[in-house]
Design a protein around this motif. Structure first.
Motif, PDB file in Angstrom:
ATOM      1  N   PRO A 204       0.817  -1.214   0.000  1.00 13.08           N
ATOM      2  CA  PRO A 204       0.000   0.000   0.000  1.00 13.08           C
ATOM      3  C   PRO A 204       0.856   1.272   0.000  1.00 13.08           C
ATOM      4  CG  PRO A 204       0.099  -0.912   2.205  1.00 13.08           C
ATOM      5  CD  PRO A 204       0.852  -1.865   1.322  1.00 13.08           C
ATOM      6  N   THR A 205       0.338   2.316  -0.615  1.00 14.48           N
ATOM      7  CA  THR A 205       0.950   3.645  -0.585  1.00 14.48           C
ATOM      8  C   THR A 205      -0.074   4.641  -0.062  1.00 14.48           C
ATOM      9  OG1 THR A 205       2.443   3.178  -2.428  1.00 14.48           O
ATOM     10  CG2 THR A 205       1.982   5.485  -1.958  1.00 14.48           C
ATOM     11  N   LEU A 206       0.338   5.428   0.914  1.00 17.18           N
ATOM     12  CA  LEU A 206      -0.516   6.465   1.486  1.00 17.18           C
ATOM     13  C   LEU A 206      -0.050   7.818   0.960  1.00 17.18           C
ATOM     14  CD1 LEU A 206      -0.953   4.020   3.393  1.00 17.18           C
ATOM     15  CD2 LEU A 206      -1.116   5.648   5.279  1.00 17.18           C
ATOM     16  N   LYS A 207      -0.965   8.593   0.410  1.00 17.90           N
ATOM     17  CA  LYS A 207      -0.621   9.920  -0.103  1.00 17.90           C
ATOM     18  C   LYS A 207      -1.548  10.952   0.512  1.00 17.90           C
ATOM     19  CE  LYS A 207       0.413  12.596  -4.239  1.00 17.90           C
ATOM     20  NZ  LYS A 207       0.535  12.588  -5.727  1.00 17.90           N
ATOM     21  N   ALA A 208      -0.941  11.894   1.244  1.00 17.07           N
ATOM     22  CA  ALA A 208      -1.697  12.971   1.888  1.00 17.07           C
ATOM     23  C   ALA A 208      -1.490  14.269   1.119  1.00 17.07           C
ATOM     24  CB  ALA A 208      -1.241  13.143   3.328  1.00 17.07           C
ATOM     25  N   ILE A 209      -2.549  15.026   0.958  1.00 21.03           N
ATOM     26  CA  ILE A 209      -2.480  16.336   0.295  1.00 21.03           C
ATOM     27  C   ILE A 209      -3.073  17.375   1.238  1.00 21.03           C
ATOM     28  CG2 ILE A 209      -3.247  17.733  -1.667  1.00 21.03           C
ATOM     29  CD1 ILE A 209      -3.321  15.191  -3.324  1.00 21.03           C
ATOM     30  N   GLY A 210      -2.303  18.448   1.447  1.00 24.68           N
ATOM     31  CA  GLY A 210      -2.756  19.529   2.306  1.00 24.68           C
ATOM     32  C   GLY A 210      -2.708  20.863   1.581  1.00 24.68           C
ATOM     33  N   LYS A 211      -2.360  21.918   2.315  1.00 23.02           N
ATOM     34  CA  LYS A 211      -2.269  23.259   1.745  1.00 23.02           C
ATOM     35  C   LYS A 211      -1.046  23.929   2.328  1.00 23.02           C
ATOM     36  CE  LYS A 211      -4.734  27.681   1.420  1.00 23.02           C
ATOM     37  NZ  LYS A 211      -5.930  28.445   1.880  1.00 23.02           N
ATOM     38  N   ALA A 212      -0.152  24.395   1.467  1.00 24.21           N
ATOM     39  CA  ALA A 212       1.087  25.016   1.924  1.00 24.21           C
ATOM     40  C   ALA A 212       0.814  26.354   2.600  1.00 24.21           C
ATOM     41  CB  ALA A 212       2.039  25.208   0.753  1.00 24.21           C
ATOM     42  N   ALA A 213       1.658  26.681   3.587  1.00 26.99           N
ATOM     43  CA  ALA A 213       1.562  27.968   4.284  1.00 26.99           C
ATOM     44  C   ALA A 213       2.875  28.225   5.020  1.00 26.99           C
ATOM     45  CB  ALA A 213       0.383  27.970   5.260  1.00 26.99           C
ATOM     46  N   HIS A 214       3.049  29.452   5.492  1.00 31.54           N
ATOM     47  CA  HIS A 214       4.213  29.801   6.307  1.00 31.54           C
ATOM     48  C   HIS A 214       4.081  29.102   7.655  1.00 31.54           C
ATOM     49  CE1 HIS A 214       7.153  32.115   8.563  1.00 31.54           C
ATOM     50  NE2 HIS A 214       7.544  32.713   7.420  1.00 31.54           N
ATOM     51  N   SER A 215       5.200  28.525   8.142  1.00 31.94           N
ATOM     52  CA  SER A 215       5.128  27.764   9.389  1.00 31.94           C
ATOM     53  C   SER A 215       4.828  28.644  10.597  1.00 31.94           C
ATOM     54  CB  SER A 215       6.431  27.001   9.621  1.00 31.94           C
ATOM     55  OG  SER A 215       7.515  27.918   9.802  1.00 31.94           O
ATOM     56  N   GLY A 216       5.016  29.988  10.452  1.00 33.32           N
ATOM     57  CA  GLY A 216       4.643  30.885  11.543  1.00 33.32           C
ATOM     58  C   GLY A 216       3.146  31.050  11.663  1.00 33.32           C
ATOM     59  N   TYR A 217       2.436  30.687  10.605  1.00 37.96           N
ATOM     60  CA  TYR A 217       0.979  30.816  10.589  1.00 37.96           C
ATOM     61  C   TYR A 217       0.358  29.503  10.092  1.00 37.96           C
ATOM     62  CZ  TYR A 217       2.554  35.637  10.707  1.00 37.96           C
ATOM     63  OH  TYR A 217       3.192  36.797  11.044  1.00 37.96           O
ATOM     64  N   PRO A 218       0.585  28.428  10.837  1.00 36.79           N
ATOM     65  CA  PRO A 218       0.150  27.115  10.362  1.00 36.79           C
ATOM     66  C   PRO A 218      -1.354  26.991  10.169  1.00 36.79           C
ATOM     67  CG  PRO A 218       0.802  27.017  12.674  1.00 36.79           C
ATOM     68  CD  PRO A 218       1.225  28.358  12.165  1.00 36.79           C
ATOM     69  N   TRP A 219      -2.132  27.820  10.870  1.00 31.77           N
ATOM     70  CA  TRP A 219      -3.581  27.744  10.716  1.00 31.77           C
ATOM     71  C   TRP A 219      -4.066  28.213   9.342  1.00 31.77           C
ATOM     72  CZ3 TRP A 219      -1.024  30.817  14.304  1.00 31.77           C
ATOM     73  CH2 TRP A 219      -0.955  32.180  14.000  1.00 31.77           C
ATOM     74  N   LEU A 220      -3.157  28.842   8.571  1.00 30.40           N
ATOM     75  CA  LEU A 220      -3.509  29.250   7.208  1.00 30.40           C
ATOM     76  C   LEU A 220      -3.348  28.110   6.204  1.00 30.40           C
ATOM     77  CD1 LEU A 220      -1.873  32.804   7.067  1.00 30.40           C
ATOM     78  CD2 LEU A 220      -4.258  32.202   7.547  1.00 30.40           C
ATOM     79  N   GLY A 221      -2.750  27.011   6.628  1.00 29.43           N
ATOM     80  CA  GLY A 221      -2.550  25.872   5.741  1.00 29.43           C
ATOM     81  C   GLY A 221      -3.126  24.589   6.326  1.00 29.43           C
ATOM     82  N   VAL A 222      -2.877  23.514   5.638  1.00 30.66           N
ATOM     83  CA  VAL A 222      -3.246  22.162   6.100  1.00 30.66           C
ATOM     84  C   VAL A 222      -2.015  21.284   5.926  1.00 30.66           C
ATOM     85  CG1 VAL A 222      -4.739  20.166   5.762  1.00 30.66           C
ATOM     86  CG2 VAL A 222      -5.648  22.470   5.393  1.00 30.66           C
ATOM     87  N   SER A 223      -1.512  20.750   7.012  1.00 33.67           N
ATOM     88  CA  SER A 223      -0.265  19.975   6.947  1.00 33.67           C
ATOM     89  C   SER A 223      -0.499  18.547   6.462  1.00 33.67           C
ATOM     90  CB  SER A 223       0.406  19.927   8.320  1.00 33.67           C
ATOM     91  OG  SER A 223       1.525  19.054   8.284  1.00 33.67           O
TER      92      SER A 223
END
Length: 398
Positions: A204-223
């Protein structure tokens, strides 16, 4: 298709031929198990095979050399094209439809390691020396040791791609021109023991997709890394509750490759993990259902956050493979690695045997002793004789 075997043992014992002589390396400290000319031919064949690099998808040179060698030994040889410049090698004597097939693979894992022979220790090494050119050489010399009817009822098949996806054996199994066999003896490093079965495998291969953002404002992205880590945590728990069996032990899960993100100060947009699951029990369908159930909440949570988690499977995989090991005089084992055995479809008796140990295969110290190679020649002959007698008896009883 079966031969008239009686009196089989007398025929075989008088039918050992000595192939053409090649220069024998300097004498070692151990007494050979084979006549000098046969041992010389075995070492020459094995050395040449190992000296030719044949990492998976680059098997053309070794396949064509092997075809030429077998033609020089009066075999009829057919090359089956699996992909451009990749060929399975099928060889046989006076008839194409034989009772017995001896088979192994001619591809190796990377990287290439050169051949060497330490005459003091009698150790032979190099990439493929064990996995599985030791089996290839021993099967050929064993077959050359038979004469007349027995040799004419044996075919040889050496395939590509076993180390990656079994492409060679899969192609041979689906080949419209493929003969049917009653006995197939596969060659892999088994410590000179007869294998009663091996675990199944799934990738099996697991692939996660999120949303890039500045690490100082992680709530603006999805890790994507967070999603993947949570999924892997669920699978760590799951692997303690996967099917097991008395014969094969526990089903194991190896997290072989994990990667994600681009930098420490960037919320990861993508992450991926590749796994290898060795099945001790259960079917691929059951395993898929267990994995999907374990990851159901992670997939749902990722979607709510605006990301995703997908699970894909490299191929359909297979469950545990039981293999015939009903021949007396051999130690018996089970193994945890995969082979081409499940890729050759059909109703036939199947055996798995070979020189060397899997514990040094795929390593930079892949090696075996000369006597292991020589013993394998004798053992392949014993397997051919014993399996053929049993098949003959079963047909009489029917």
């Amino acid at each position: 298709m079966l031969l008239q075997w009686a009196p089989l043992l007398t025929l075989v014992l008088s039918a050992i031929a000595e192939p053409g002589q090649k220069p024998l390396p300097e004498a070692s400290n151990e007494t050979p198990l084979l006549p000098e000319s046969v041992s010389s031919e075995l070492l020459y064949l094995h050395r040449t095979l190992v000296e030719i690099s044949s990492i998976t998808r680059n098997e053309e040179k070794v396949g064509k050399w092997l075809a030429s060698y077998l033609r020089d030994k009066n075999f009829t040889v057919e090359l089956q094209e699996v992909a451009p410049q990749r060929y399975n090698v099928l060889a046989y004597g006076k008839k194409r439809d034989t009772t017995i097939l001896l088979s192994s693979h001619i591809d190796t894992v990377p990287p290439y390691w050169p051949y060497y022979y330490n005459k003091t220790t009698d150790i032979i090494g190099g990439r493929g020396s064990v996995d599985a050119k030791g089996s290839v050489a021993a099967q050929i010399i064993a077959t050359l040791g038979f004469k007349d009817q027995l040799q004419d009822d044996i075919s040889l098949l050496f395939v590509v791609g076993e180390e990656v996806d079994g492409a060679g054996m899969r192609a041979f199994s689906d080949w419209a021109k493929r003969p049917e066999y009653e006995i197939v003896i596969f060659g892999e490093p088994t410590e000179g023991k007869l294998v009663c079965g091996h675990k199944g495998i799934m990738h099996p291969t697991l692939k996660a997709i999120g949303k890039a953002a500045h690490s100082g404002y992680p709530w603006l992205g999805v890790s994507a890394n967070d999603i993947l880590i949570e999924a892997l945590e669920r699978l760590v728990v799951l692997r303690e509750h996967l099917p097991w069996s008395e014969k094969y032990g526990n089903t194991t899960v190896n997290f072989g490759r994990i990667e994600g993100g681009v930098a420490a100060n960037v919320v990861a947009e993508t992450a991926e993990a590749s796994l290898a699951m060795r099945l001790a029990a259960g079917s691929p369908k059951e395993i898929v259902e267990l994995v999907e159930r374990a990851l159901k909440d992670v997939i749902s949570d990722a979607k709510e956050l605006g990301g995703s988690l997908e699970v894909s499977w490299k191929n359909e995989g297979y469950g545990p493979i039981n293999i015939n090991c009903d021949i007396e005089g051999f130690d018996k084992i089970t193994v945890n690695y995969g082979t081409d055995v499940p890729h050759l479809k059909g109703d036939y008796k199947r055996y798995l045997y070979g020189p060397g140990t899997i514990f040094v295969a795929h390593s930079d110290h892949e090696a075996l002793k000369r006597l292991e190679l020589e013993q394998a020649v004798l053992d392949y002959r014993r397997l051919v004789i014993a399996a053929s007698k049993m098949e003959h008896q079963e047909n009489i009883d029917m």
